[in-house]
Design a protein around this motif. Sequence first.
Motif, PDB file in Angstrom:
ATOM      1  N   VAL A 314       0.831  -1.202   0.000  1.00 45.24           N
ATOM      2  CA  VAL A 314       0.000   0.000   0.000  1.00 45.24           C
ATOM      3  C   VAL A 314       0.871   1.258   0.000  1.00 45.24           C
ATOM      4  N   GLY A 315       1.928   1.261   0.830  1.00 42.36           N
ATOM      5  CA  GLY A 315       2.793   2.437   0.894  1.00 42.36           C
ATOM      6  C   GLY A 315       3.463   2.721  -0.435  1.00 42.36           C
ATOM      7  N   GLU A 316       3.919   1.681  -1.118  1.00 46.01           N
ATOM      8  CA  GLU A 316       4.555   1.879  -2.415  1.00 46.01           C
ATOM      9  C   GLU A 316       3.571   2.440  -3.430  1.00 46.01           C
ATOM     10  N   ALA A 317       2.336   1.900  -3.441  1.00 44.78           N
ATOM     11  CA  ALA A 317       1.321   2.409  -4.361  1.00 44.78           C
ATOM     12  C   ALA A 317       0.974   3.858  -4.057  1.00 44.78           C
ATOM     13  N   PHE A 318       0.884   4.192  -2.761  1.00 46.40           N
ATOM     14  CA  PHE A 318       0.512   5.549  -2.390  1.00 46.40           C
ATOM     15  C   PHE A 318       1.615   6.540  -2.739  1.00 46.40           C
ATOM     16  N   HIS A 319       2.849   6.233  -2.375  1.00 47.16           N
ATOM     17  CA  HIS A 319       3.936   7.200  -2.544  1.00 47.16           C
ATOM     18  C   HIS A 319       4.532   7.193  -3.944  1.00 47.16           C
ATOM     19  N   LYS A 320       4.574   6.029  -4.589  1.00 43.85           N
ATOM     20  CA  LYS A 320       5.202   5.930  -5.904  1.00 43.85           C
ATOM     21  C   LYS A 320       4.194   5.788  -7.036  1.00 43.85           C
ATOM     22  N   GLY A 321       2.918   5.712  -6.671  1.00 39.20           N
ATOM     23  CA  GLY A 321       1.878   5.651  -7.686  1.00 39.20           C
ATOM     24  C   GLY A 321       1.479   4.252  -8.094  1.00 39.20           C
ATOM     25  N   LYS A 322       2.361   3.267  -7.850  1.00 43.88           N
ATOM     26  CA  LYS A 322       2.072   1.930  -8.340  1.00 43.88           C
ATOM     27  C   LYS A 322       2.875   0.909  -7.536  1.00 43.88           C
TER      28      LYS A 322
END
Length: 860
Positions: A314-322
């Motif tokens: 979730v953190g990667e999707a939120f901060h990096k978009g995907k």
Amino acid sequence: MSKRSGSTKTFGARTRTVDLSEHWNWPRRVPKEEWWQKLAERVGKQPAGDQAPWGIPFKMAGEKGPRVVLVSKSRPAVTIPVSGKADFFCLLHAWEQMPEDIHWQDPTEGLVVGEYEITCSDGSGRIVPVRARFEVNMVDSPGPAWLALPFAMPVAVDPTKPTAEIQWGRLQTGVTGRGKTGPLVYAMPNPCPEKSIRSLTLRGLKNSPLLIAGLTLYQGASHPLRHLPRRTYRVKTPGRAVRVERADVDLGTVTRVETVAVPRGKAWLKAREAGTQTKDPPRAAEDLLEVVAAEDATLSVRMQGQSRPAQFSVGEAFHKGKSRAGKASLEVLGKRRQWLQVRVIDRSTGRPTPTRIHFSGSRGEYLAPYGHHSQVNTNWFEDYAGDVVVGGRSYAYVLGEFPTDLPVGDVYVEIYKGFEYKPVRRKVTIRPGQRLLELHIDRWKDLRRQGWVTADTHVHFISPQTAWLEGQAEGVNVVNLLASQWGRLFTNVADYSGRVGVAEEDTIVYVGTENRNHMLGHMSMLGTQKLPVFPMCCGGPGEAHIGDPDFRTLAEWALENRRKGGLSIRPHYPYCGHTEDPVPILKGLVDALEINVRRAGGFPVQEWYRYLNCGYRVTCVGGTDKMSASTALGWQRTYAKLDPNTPFTYARWVKAVRAGRAVTTTGPLLDLRVEGRQMGDTIALPPSGGTLEAHATAECFRPLGLVELVLNGHVVAREEAPAGAGKLAIRTKLKVAHSGWIAARCWGAPGPAGYMAAHTSPIYLKCGHSRAFDGPAAEHMLALVEGGIEYLNTIATVFDEPSRKRMVKLFKEARAELKGRLIIEGGCTHHHGDGHYHTHGHRHGPPSELPNGQSTTTRS
């Protein structure tokens, strides 16, 4: 939870529960004082075994034996051996204040009540204080702890799906209660995360004990109890839209799975469905996930057709978009949001104006303005807020200017304001730092200037102020909000005042009543002055309560309402009862029928025609019977013609409707003139009849397909536009041989606006002293009256015998009138021994010819 890797910040968490079984020391030898006994009872009810509050795993004590580690000023500290590294020490703990340590007159937030001492493998160490109201709760500062959370994380629920366990009102919050009770969850930052830890010592510093029920070492990128803002995520796979069978997140919760099927883009912006009740053409449905979670959370998604779930950060999707998992990816939608003012300007006035508005993201996800429901509940009597679902799209009723938060980037918007404004669909781009979004809507027609006033004759449940806002947003000038009874339930009764409720900015809200009987029918009491017409409901379930007796007829209700200055309307005619209708109509007590005009007429229209064909004057009006957020106020409405040179008041609107100057419509704007006379007028002709010039005009913001002139129930002229037209008109001369009536009706062109229709009230024709009559129609009315008499005399639960006789007498009076007309005007006889009268056909001869010589067809 995912593993950590690499030297840069990555997302995912690693945890290790610490076994405290050798250190549990309480309850054991519990003091006899009541305070200690109750504390032991509470501790005994705590969850046991493996638990995961807020997604963090803990190994709690079993149900038997000691359950916690208890430390205090009078009890020794407890040292827990720990081997490993941690970014956070996650603890289940509570400070239980003894009565002597509660100081209501001098609370001491920040009081150090205990300490946790970290000892590293190299011999170094740090002591972390445990403070009242910070890391633990305190009685004399009764708010929640600032740095710890309750044991149970709230769980999202669907507000549209009631359960036996949760009351409906609580369900509307979208979350269940706190669930299991237990100690607080606290994540203590480790001051030396790079060092290996040898032990953690638990120490109490006050007589009031500090209880520890679990310990877990946590390694991750961020605080495990600090969640990212709630956002919508899309799971994307090559070549197909994703349907989700199950979605779970460890350090958080999935608050909603939203199914969308209409992605936004050029096709949506140009679609003909804008502003209609029709759904947009769907594409492949896909599920979007609304998630709240910590940065280190792992979202597990099992997609249809797959046996194993895909796991995303979730953190990667939120901060990096995907975030990727094989060929699938998790994308965040509308990550960055910001607050701004939205202003909708009516270009005809240059002023902000209330509207019905819809915002959505690129996948079709609804972006509800702040204060409105993102998931609109369309169940009956379950949502009275300013929200509505139309054509499968969610909308909010908003003032002309309002604050809200929207995502940075492209946002799609639809704006609607009734039948005289062009619906708007457009894409706007929200820029970083933008503080104002100004939108515009254009009026294409202004019938208000010509004296026309719009009204919804039939609205339930919402408050008068909400009714005003929705009326303003829908372009409705008069909202009739009706109190009523539904078994044990009474609605809007407290809003009734016997006078105008809200009158502002050319919209009036008046609270009346809908009086209902499950067998005899319904009658709406509009504009009743002073005391209401009670009882509102009689006769039993569905309307009144079980065992409530028949006490008053529709005719009696209507008569009392007229004496109190009100307007009596038969709502959703002829449904709901369909028994007593002839009685009040024959007595001239029904001012209007609420007609739902369907293509080709339909039963309601034909039933209305039967009364007109027997010479009974009755106007048609439009009302929605709005009882949920699935119905837009005013989607079916009344246009009434008032004198444009006099001020608009509710009393003048009542007068116009009673005079018959009204149109019922679901979109088209329709008017009729015969020899220059308007609806409700009577044209006198010689006994032999004559020729009249009729002119009907229909206009609409969506394409029209057909307009017709109707003479005594027969279509005598029509104008068609197979490809659709914004305006249709008929001007023709009609030969009239008998007394009767002329009206106009129209429909939308096939397609999204095909449901749209309108019907004028009649212009009446009087040939000499004759009166219109239709034998089969009169026979039909007589059958209804006979049925009502038999019901009242046989199975009706009546208030008392005098009431039954009084009600039956009214029916007998109507029966006598119909029998007399059948014999005198219909030339029929009573025969066959079955009690019926037969005319063997209509009195009137064939209808007039169409202007072009074609034979008339009847739409039925």
